[in-house]
Design a protein around this motif. Structure first.
Motif, PDB file in Angstrom:
ATOM      1  N   UNK A   1       9.370  17.376 130.959  1.00 54.65           N
ATOM      2  CA  UNK A   1      10.050  16.772 129.434  1.00 54.65           C
ATOM      3  C   UNK A   1       8.548  15.504 129.139  1.00 54.65           C
ATOM      4  N   UNK A   2       8.737  15.401 127.886  1.00 54.71           N
ATOM      5  CA  UNK A   2       7.058  14.585 126.843  1.00 54.71           C
ATOM      6  C   UNK A   2       8.420  13.740 126.924  1.00 54.71           C
ATOM      7  N   UNK A   3       7.917  12.560 126.096  1.00 54.46           N
ATOM      8  CA  UNK A   3       8.266  11.034 126.067  1.00 54.46           C
ATOM      9  C   UNK A   3       7.390  11.043 124.549  1.00 54.46           C
ATOM     10  N   UNK A   4       8.808  10.506 124.169  1.00 57.72           N
ATOM     11  CA  UNK A   4       8.264  10.519 122.068  1.00 57.72           C
ATOM     12  C   UNK A   4       8.777   9.331 121.839  1.00 57.72           C
ATOM     13  N   UNK A   5       8.533   7.984 121.445  1.00 56.01           N
ATOM     14  CA  UNK A   5       8.619   6.780 120.803  1.00 56.01           C
ATOM     15  C   UNK A   5       8.278   6.868 119.827  1.00 56.01           C
ATOM     16  N   UNK A   6       9.986   5.953 119.178  1.00 56.47           N
ATOM     17  CA  UNK A   6       9.615   5.893 118.182  1.00 56.47           C
ATOM     18  C   UNK A   6       9.736   4.366 117.685  1.00 56.47           C
ATOM     19  N   UNK A   7       8.678   3.682 117.324  1.00 56.44           N
ATOM     20  CA  UNK A   7       8.544   1.836 117.353  1.00 56.44           C
ATOM     21  C   UNK A   7       8.036   1.524 116.030  1.00 56.44           C
ATOM     22  N   UNK A   8       8.154   0.311 115.357  1.00 63.64           N
ATOM     23  CA  UNK A   8       7.525  -0.529 114.551  1.00 63.64           C
ATOM     24  C   UNK A   8       6.061  -0.879 115.133  1.00 63.64           C
TER      25      UNK A   8
END
Length: 114
Positions: A107-114
């Motif tokens: 898998x590949x980590x996707x992190x959406x964060x402000x």
């Protein structure tokens, strides 16, 4: 031996974009439906998008209009272009056949964060 190698994840701000890639081997890629799945912390792995050998696509309602799945049969690779990313898109993203096979990549980590 089936191998699925996902890449392209990262940290992005809300509204940003990422393109994921999944290189495959050990399957006859050109005749398989392929898909992207994702698993958020504490949740089950869910189907995000799928594509047939004829490039017919389907998307989860949560990503319609924002994500595009595509494939390159010559490279045995499937892609996921992700635009207008939201906080709730944060997850580990996996590719697999559709329906899913037994083997999974890292898998590949996707992190959406402000």
């Amino acid at each position: 031996q089936v191998q699925l190698v996902e890449s392209g994840g990262g940290l992005v701000h809300p509204g940003g974009s990422l393109t994921l890639s999944c290189a495959t081997s050990g399957i006859i890629f050109s005749i398989n439906n392929m898909a992207w799945y994702r698993q958020a912390p504490g949740k089950e792995r869910d189907l995000v998008a799928s594509i047939t050998p004829y490039r017919t696509t389907n998307y989860a309602d949560s990503v319609k209009g924002r994500f595009i799945i595509s494939r390159d049969n010559a490279k045995s690779t499937v892609y996921l272009q992700m635009d207008s990313l939201k906080l709730e898109d944060t997850a580990v993203y996996y590719c697999n056949t559709f329906p899913q096979g037994r083997n999974w990549g890292q898998g590949t980590q996707v992190t959406v964060s402000s």
